[in-house]
Write an enzyme that holds these catalytic residues in place. Structure first.
Site, PDB file in Angstrom:
ATOM      1  NE  ARG A 122      19.526  -8.436 -19.592  1.00  0.00           N
ATOM      2  CZ  ARG A 122      18.613  -7.661 -19.013  1.00  0.00           C
ATOM      3  NH1 ARG A 122      17.499  -7.381 -19.623  1.00  0.00           N
ATOM      4  NH2 ARG A 122      18.823  -7.167 -17.809  1.00  0.00           N
ATOM      5  CE1 TYR A 164      -3.922   2.140   0.482  1.00  0.00           C
ATOM      6  CE2 TYR A 164      -2.506   3.344   2.011  1.00  0.00           C
ATOM      7  CZ  TYR A 164      -3.643   3.269   1.237  1.00  0.00           C
ATOM      8  OH  TYR A 164      -4.520   4.325   1.200  1.00  0.00           O
ATOM      9  CE1 TYR A 215      11.222 -11.152 -17.978  1.00  0.00           C
ATOM     10  CE2 TYR A 215      11.578 -11.685 -20.283  1.00  0.00           C
ATOM     11  CZ  TYR A 215      11.506 -10.752 -19.266  1.00  0.00           C
ATOM     12  OH  TYR A 215      11.711  -9.425 -19.548  1.00  0.00           O
ATOM     13  CB  SER A 219      10.073  -8.939 -13.950  1.00  0.00           C
ATOM     14  OG  SER A 219      10.379 -10.264 -14.361  1.00  0.00           O
TER      15      SER A 219
HETATM   16  P1  NAD Z   1      16.574  -5.637 -13.747  1.00  0.00           P
HETATM   17  O1  NAD Z   1      16.713  -7.015 -13.219  1.00  0.00           O
HETATM   18  O2  NAD Z   1      17.807  -4.776 -13.798  1.00  0.00           O
HETATM   19  O3  NAD Z   1      15.455  -4.829 -12.980  1.00  0.00           O
HETATM   20  C1  NAD Z   1      14.329  -5.433 -12.412  1.00  0.00           C
HETATM   21  C2  NAD Z   1      14.096  -4.805 -11.050  1.00  0.00           C
HETATM   22  O4  NAD Z   1      12.926  -5.395 -10.467  1.00  0.00           O
HETATM   23  C3  NAD Z   1      15.244  -5.083 -10.083  1.00  0.00           C
HETATM   24  O5  NAD Z   1      15.594  -3.897  -9.415  1.00  0.00           O
HETATM   25  C4  NAD Z   1      14.667  -6.106  -9.128  1.00  0.00           C
HETATM   26  O6  NAD Z   1      15.270  -6.085  -7.852  1.00  0.00           O
HETATM   27  C5  NAD Z   1      13.210  -5.702  -9.110  1.00  0.00           C
HETATM   28  N1  NAD Z   1      12.299  -6.781  -8.707  1.00  0.00           N
HETATM   29  C6  NAD Z   1      12.216  -8.036  -9.208  1.00  0.00           C
HETATM   30  N2  NAD Z   1      11.277  -8.746  -8.572  1.00  0.00           N
HETATM   31  C7  NAD Z   1      10.736  -7.911  -7.636  1.00  0.00           C
HETATM   32  C8  NAD Z   1       9.718  -8.054  -6.646  1.00  0.00           C
HETATM   33  N3  NAD Z   1       9.085  -9.226  -6.467  1.00  0.00           N
HETATM   34  N4  NAD Z   1       9.412  -6.986  -5.874  1.00  0.00           N
HETATM   35  C9  NAD Z   1      10.063  -5.797  -6.040  1.00  0.00           C
HETATM   36  N5  NAD Z   1      11.043  -5.614  -6.938  1.00  0.00           N
HETATM   37  C10 NAD Z   1      11.377  -6.655  -7.736  1.00  0.00           C
HETATM   38  O7  NAD Z   1      15.947  -5.794 -15.224  1.00  0.00           O
HETATM   39  P2  NAD Z   1      15.724  -4.705 -16.338  1.00  0.00           P
HETATM   40  O8  NAD Z   1      16.484  -5.113 -17.526  1.00  0.00           O
HETATM   41  O9  NAD Z   1      15.906  -3.344 -15.783  1.00  0.00           O
HETATM   42  O10 NAD Z   1      14.172  -4.928 -16.667  1.00  0.00           O
HETATM   43  C11 NAD Z   1      13.175  -4.095 -16.093  1.00  0.00           C
HETATM   44  C12 NAD Z   1      11.820  -4.446 -16.665  1.00  0.00           C
HETATM   45  O11 NAD Z   1      11.826  -4.273 -18.081  1.00  0.00           O
HETATM   46  C13 NAD Z   1      11.420  -5.886 -16.403  1.00  0.00           C
HETATM   47  O12 NAD Z   1      10.051  -5.960 -16.130  1.00  0.00           O
HETATM   48  C14 NAD Z   1      11.743  -6.579 -17.705  1.00  0.00           C
HETATM   49  O13 NAD Z   1      10.918  -7.693 -17.922  1.00  0.00           O
HETATM   50  C15 NAD Z   1      11.455  -5.481 -18.724  1.00  0.00           C
HETATM   51  N6  NAD Z   1      12.238  -5.689 -19.941  1.00  0.00           N
HETATM   52  C16 NAD Z   1      13.562  -5.387 -19.999  1.00  0.00           C
HETATM   53  C17 NAD Z   1      14.279  -5.624 -21.172  1.00  0.00           C
HETATM   54  C18 NAD Z   1      15.741  -5.278 -21.312  1.00  0.00           C
HETATM   55  O14 NAD Z   1      16.288  -5.450 -22.390  1.00  0.00           O
HETATM   56  N7  NAD Z   1      16.391  -4.775 -20.286  1.00  0.00           N
HETATM   57  C19 NAD Z   1      13.625  -6.189 -22.271  1.00  0.00           C
HETATM   58  C20 NAD Z   1      12.279  -6.513 -22.152  1.00  0.00           C
HETATM   59  C21 NAD Z   1      11.588  -6.245 -20.993  1.00  0.00           C
END
Ligand code: NAD
Length: 310
Positions: A186, A62, A145, A75
């Site tokens: 990656r 909240y 995923y 995620s």
């Molecule tokens: P990342 O792992 O750097 O960031 C994800 C963040 O989410 C992290 O800070 C992590 O601690 C937090 N997190 C995960 N599970 C959580 C939970 N249960 N509660 C609270 N926080 C949580 O990844 P990213 O590359 O920055 O990706 C960010 C978003 O963008 C994601 O949703 C990912 O699916 C999406 N995305 C990213 C890419 C890319 O190329 N980077 C491509 C497609 C989609």
């Protein structure tokens, strides 16, 4: 606006928080740091308009006070995270999305979901338009995923249709830039770290599989345009770079830009690794007037400079 950003301590989330603050908003980052970094949030906490809440959004949460938007970026997103955190990924896609949608509904806030090009799976059409339903193996190692994100999209559309919530969905294609984890798994961070360390650069398969790489500033610009869009658009919007490269070409370019003497070594292709990946960005161009602007060589140079400091 006062904007809640689950996942704001991650790679994309931290750049997004920075941009939202620069645009004059108040930002509340909610993150459990499973793959994010405390330093990303700490770096912004000197800004009085930024606050950090350490919380796992797969558990209910909240937020006190007014909230105008919830932007869900929480995620793990790297293929190396899929076997490490399979249940956490499914939970955050399902329960985390549910709880963050609940916050948006309770506050009458708009909601933006960070979805992914992985929703298209190993696509049979190239480039992928948003109207393509995808080709996903529902039980393969990547399914935790891909299916979590497809579920999150379905849930977001259900909140829009049933609760009339103002929702937006961005399908993000491979993005790179500073603040990626060096051991992220990656392609770009892996090649840059290996090239800088003088280690062999490991290319999966023969490297002929293609990817399209978006620099993070371009991505964030597309995302905020979608957030601000009036009247809103509720169906998914691809944000990615239509310039397609093979993975081998990317490895060779990084070798050149780092001046590395690393060899390129070919390794086994992971299961269900997509063969092609390229966004059709006609929708983003028309709706948002968006297209990527950062040239791949410039984006890589900025990324390499960052990796030299970590
Ligand atoms: P990342 O792992 O750097 O960031 C994800 C963040 O989410 C992290 O800070 C992590 O601690 C937090 N997190 C995960 N599970 C959580 C939970 N249960 N509660 C609270 N926080 C949580 O990844 P990213 O590359 O920055 O990706 C960010 C978003 O963008 C994601 O949703 C990912 O699916 C999406 N995305 C990213 C890419 C890319 O190329 N980077 C491509 C497609 C989609």
């Amino acid at each position: 606006m006062r904007i809640v950003v689950p996942g704001g301590a991650g790679f994309v989330g931290s750049h997004l928080c920075e941009r939202l603050l620069a645009d004059g908003h108040d930002v509340v980052c909610v993150d459990n740091l499973i793959t994010g970094r405390r330093e990303h949030a700490d770096y912004l906490t000197s800004n009085p308009h930024f606050s950090f809440v350490e919380h796992n959004i797969s558990l209910p949460f909240y937020i006190d006070g007014t909230v105008d938007a919830v932007m869900n970026f929480a995620s793990p997103a790297s293929p190396i995270d899929f076997p490490k955190f399979p249940i956490q990924i499914l939970k955050v896609g399902a329960l985390g999305s549910l709880h963050s949608l609940g916050v948006a509904k309770a506050k009458g806030a708009r909601y933006l979901l960070a979805s992914t090009s992985e929703a298209y799976g190993d696509p049979e059409v190239n480039p992928q338009p948003e109207t393509y339903w995808g080709h996903v193996n529902p039980i393969g190692p990547r399914s935790v995923y891909d299916e979590a994100k497809r579920y999150a999209e379905a849930l977001t559309m259900a909140y829009h249709r049933y609760h009339d919530l103002d929702t937006r969905i961005v399908r993000i294609f491979n993005t790179y830039g500073p603040r990626m984890r060096p051991q992220d798994g990656r392609a770009i961070p892996q090649f840059v770290s290996q090239a800088l360390a003088g280690e062999p650069m490991t290319v999966h398969g023969d490297g002929s599989q293609t990817r399209s790489f978006t620099y993070v500033d371009d991505l964030v610009d597309g995302i905020v345009r979608l957030l601000y869009l009036e009247p809103p658009f509720h169906e998914p919007v691809n944000i990615g770079n239509p310039h397609e490269m093979t993975v081998l070409e990317m490895a060779e370019l990084i070798k050149e830009l780092t001046g590395s003497s690393s060899d390129i070594k070919f390794t086994e292709r992971p299961v269900d690794d997509p063969s092609v990946r390229r966004p059709d960005i006609a929708r983003a161009q028309k709706l948002l007037g968006w297209q990527p602007l950062v040239d791949v060589r410039d984006g890589l140079k900025r990324t390499i400079d960052f990796f030299r400091t970590v």
